[in-house]
Design a protein around this motif. Structure first.
Motif, PDB file in Angstrom:
ATOM      1  N   VAL A  45       0.853  -1.184   0.000  1.00 15.62           N
ATOM      2  CA  VAL A  45       0.000   0.000   0.000  1.00 15.62           C
ATOM      3  C   VAL A  45       0.891   1.236   0.000  1.00 15.62           C
ATOM      4  O   VAL A  45       1.714   1.415   0.906  1.00 15.62           O
ATOM      5  N   ALA A  46       0.746   2.088  -1.005  1.00 13.02           N
ATOM      6  CA  ALA A  46       1.493   3.345  -1.063  1.00 13.02           C
ATOM      7  C   ALA A  46       0.725   4.439  -0.340  1.00 13.02           C
ATOM      8  O   ALA A  46      -0.472   4.629  -0.582  1.00 13.02           O
ATOM      9  N   ALA A  47       1.415   5.155   0.540  1.00 11.55           N
ATOM     10  CA  ALA A  47       0.760   6.266   1.227  1.00 11.55           C
ATOM     11  C   ALA A  47       0.242   7.290   0.229  1.00 11.55           C
ATOM     12  O   ALA A  47      -0.754   7.973   0.491  1.00 11.55           O
ATOM     13  N   GLY A  48       0.885   7.392  -0.939  1.00 11.67           N
ATOM     14  CA  GLY A  48       0.436   8.316  -1.972  1.00 11.67           C
ATOM     15  C   GLY A  48      -0.935   8.008  -2.511  1.00 11.67           C
ATOM     16  O   GLY A  48      -1.554   8.856  -3.161  1.00 11.67           O
ATOM     17  N   GLY A  49      -1.441   6.812  -2.275  1.00 13.51           N
ATOM     18  CA  GLY A  49      -2.800   6.479  -2.660  1.00 13.51           C
ATOM     19  C   GLY A  49      -3.842   6.928  -1.654  1.00 13.51           C
ATOM     20  O   GLY A  49      -5.037   6.709  -1.862  1.00 13.51           O
ATOM     21  N   PHE A  50      -3.375   7.555  -0.571  1.00  9.88           N
ATOM     22  CA  PHE A  50      -4.281   8.051   0.464  1.00  9.88           C
ATOM     23  C   PHE A  50      -4.069   9.540   0.700  1.00  9.88           C
ATOM     24  O   PHE A  50      -4.112  10.019   1.831  1.00  9.88           O
ATOM     25  N   LEU A  51      -3.836  10.266  -0.392  1.00  7.84           N
ATOM     26  CA  LEU A  51      -3.794  11.726  -0.303  1.00  7.84           C
ATOM     27  C   LEU A  51      -5.199  12.273  -0.129  1.00  7.84           C
ATOM     28  O   LEU A  51      -6.177  11.668  -0.577  1.00  7.84           O
ATOM     29  N   ARG A  52      -5.289  13.432   0.497  1.00  6.58           N
ATOM     30  CA  ARG A  52      -6.571  14.117   0.586  1.00  6.58           C
ATOM     31  C   ARG A  52      -6.861  14.828  -0.742  1.00  6.58           C
ATOM     32  O   ARG A  52      -5.963  15.061  -1.543  1.00  6.58           O
ATOM     33  N   PRO A  53      -8.120  15.187  -0.996  1.00  6.93           N
ATOM     34  CA  PRO A  53      -8.440  15.932  -2.222  1.00  6.93           C
ATOM     35  C   PRO A  53      -7.645  17.230  -2.316  1.00  6.93           C
ATOM     36  O   PRO A  53      -7.232  17.813  -1.304  1.00  6.93           O
ATOM     37  N   ALA A  54      -7.448  17.701  -3.542  1.00  3.65           N
ATOM     38  CA  ALA A  54      -6.668  18.915  -3.772  1.00  3.65           C
ATOM     39  C   ALA A  54      -7.236  20.111  -3.032  1.00  3.65           C
ATOM     40  O   ALA A  54      -6.489  20.972  -2.560  1.00  3.65           O
ATOM     41  N   SER A  55      -8.552  20.188  -2.898  1.00  2.09           N
ATOM     42  CA  SER A  55      -9.159  21.332  -2.220  1.00  2.09           C
ATOM     43  C   SER A  55      -8.700  21.422  -0.773  1.00  2.09           C
ATOM     44  O   SER A  55      -8.632  22.522  -0.203  1.00  2.09           O
ATOM     45  N   LEU A  56      -8.385  20.293  -0.157  1.00  5.11           N
ATOM     46  CA  LEU A  56      -7.887  20.278   1.220  1.00  5.11           C
ATOM     47  C   LEU A  56      -6.370  20.404   1.263  1.00  5.11           C
ATOM     48  O   LEU A  56      -5.835  21.134   2.094  1.00  5.11           O
ATOM     49  N   ARG A  57      -5.677  19.724   0.355  1.00  4.03           N
ATOM     50  CA  ARG A  57      -4.208  19.802   0.356  1.00  4.03           C
ATOM     51  C   ARG A  57      -3.725  21.211   0.075  1.00  4.03           C
ATOM     52  O   ARG A  57      -2.745  21.673   0.665  1.00  4.03           O
ATOM     53  N   PHE A  58      -4.407  21.907  -0.849  1.00  3.98           N
ATOM     54  CA  PHE A  58      -3.933  23.214  -1.300  1.00  3.98           C
ATOM     55  C   PHE A  58      -4.727  24.371  -0.701  1.00  3.98           C
ATOM     56  O   PHE A  58      -4.700  25.474  -1.231  1.00  3.98           O
ATOM     57  N   GLU A  59      -5.419  24.106   0.397  1.00  2.00           N
ATOM     58  CA  GLU A  59      -6.245  25.156   1.004  1.00  2.00           C
ATOM     59  C   GLU A  59      -5.418  26.394   1.345  1.00  2.00           C
ATOM     60  O   GLU A  59      -5.896  27.533   1.236  1.00  2.00           O
ATOM     61  N   TYR A  60      -4.172  26.206   1.757  1.00  2.00           N
ATOM     62  CA  TYR A  60      -3.310  27.337   2.129  1.00  2.00           C
ATOM     63  C   TYR A  60      -2.180  27.533   1.111  1.00  2.00           C
ATOM     64  O   TYR A  60      -1.147  28.115   1.432  1.00  2.00           O
ATOM     65  N   GLY A  61      -2.389  27.057  -0.102  1.00  2.00           N
ATOM     66  CA  GLY A  61      -1.388  27.189  -1.152  1.00  2.00           C
ATOM     67  C   GLY A  61      -0.779  25.859  -1.499  1.00  2.00           C
ATOM     68  O   GLY A  61      -0.833  24.898  -0.734  1.00  2.00           O
ATOM     69  N   ARG A  62      -0.192  25.785  -2.676  1.00  2.00           N
ATOM     70  CA  ARG A  62       0.355  24.524  -3.166  1.00  2.00           C
ATOM     71  C   ARG A  62       1.706  24.182  -2.572  1.00  2.00           C
ATOM     72  O   ARG A  62       2.195  23.057  -2.748  1.00  2.00           O
TER      73      ARG A  62
END
Length: 218
Positions: free
Chosen positions: A69-86
């Motif tokens: 299982v790759a942790a990268g397969g459990f990223l949050r949606p972009a709207s949450l990841r980039f809420e404070y910028g990329r």
């Protein structure tokens, strides 16, 4: 800490043998509802998937059922990841990876008495949509290998944890230019979580052709 030179294949073989030792859910007579969880922690530049793949192969040769299982397969949606910028370091450290989903979909099902029904991934960062991957039924005595960055410090119930460490210079050299904004995050992770000492096994891989390791825990 004294480190010893080793190849990735030999390292995987030693880890697999350790997981097969008595008292560590041996494959010959696994108790129902018994699984093992292995964590391979390291920055993207450490290529944790390489050791995860070698370990999975070594375990399968021993007759073990394995899911990587790759942790990268459990990223949050972009709207949450980039809420404070990329390129927000605080968000990367605490808000990019869906640790709640990992607990729910990977660790919970492999707790003693769990179902063994594991979701291999949840979110595709390229399409920013759910992957809709089917669940995997992991046989009793099977092993889940979770690999990726920032895995330690969340109290994940790993039976064996490995940290692939790079010196600051090696990490900077091997991190692609668009991702170098993450370097302060990994510097903080090293200070605040101390993965080199928190992990059961430390692997130094400044030169990926010549890794060295700390040996196995007693």
């Amino acid at each position: 800490m004294q480190l010893h030179a080793i190849t990735w294949q030999r390292l995987a073989g030693r880890l697999a043998a350790h997981l097969d030792t008595p008292g560590a859910a041996p494959a010959d007579d696994p108790a129902p509802g018994t699984w093992q969880r292995v964590g391979i922690d390291g920055a993207p530049a450490a290529a944790t998937d390489v050791l995860a793949g070698h370990l999975a192969d070594a375990l399968r040769l021993r007759g073990r059922s394995v899911l990587v299982v790759a942790a990268g397969g459990f990223l949050r949606p972009a709207s949450l990841r980039f809420e404070y910028g990329r390129q927000d370091v605080d968000s990367y450290l605490g808000g990019w990876y869906d640790t709640g989903a990992l607990w729910r979909e990977v660790f919970g099902p492999t707790d003693p008495g769990g179902s063994g029904r594991v979701l291999p991934d949840l979110w595709d960062p390229v399409t920013d949509r759910a992957t809709r991957s089917p669940y995997v039924e992991l046989a009793p005595g099977g092993v889940v290998i979770v690999h990726g960055p920032l895995l330690l410090g969340h109290w994940f119930p790993f039976d064996l944890s490995v940290h692939i460490g790079l010196s600051p210079g090696a990490l900077a050299r091997r991190t692609e230019e668009p991702e170098r904004w993450t370097l302060p995050a990994f510097a903080r992770y090293a200070r605040e979580t101390a993965p080199a000492t928190a992990a059961d096994v430390l692997v130094k891989a400044d030169d990926p052709r010549h890794p060295a390791w700390s040996g196995l825990p007693d």
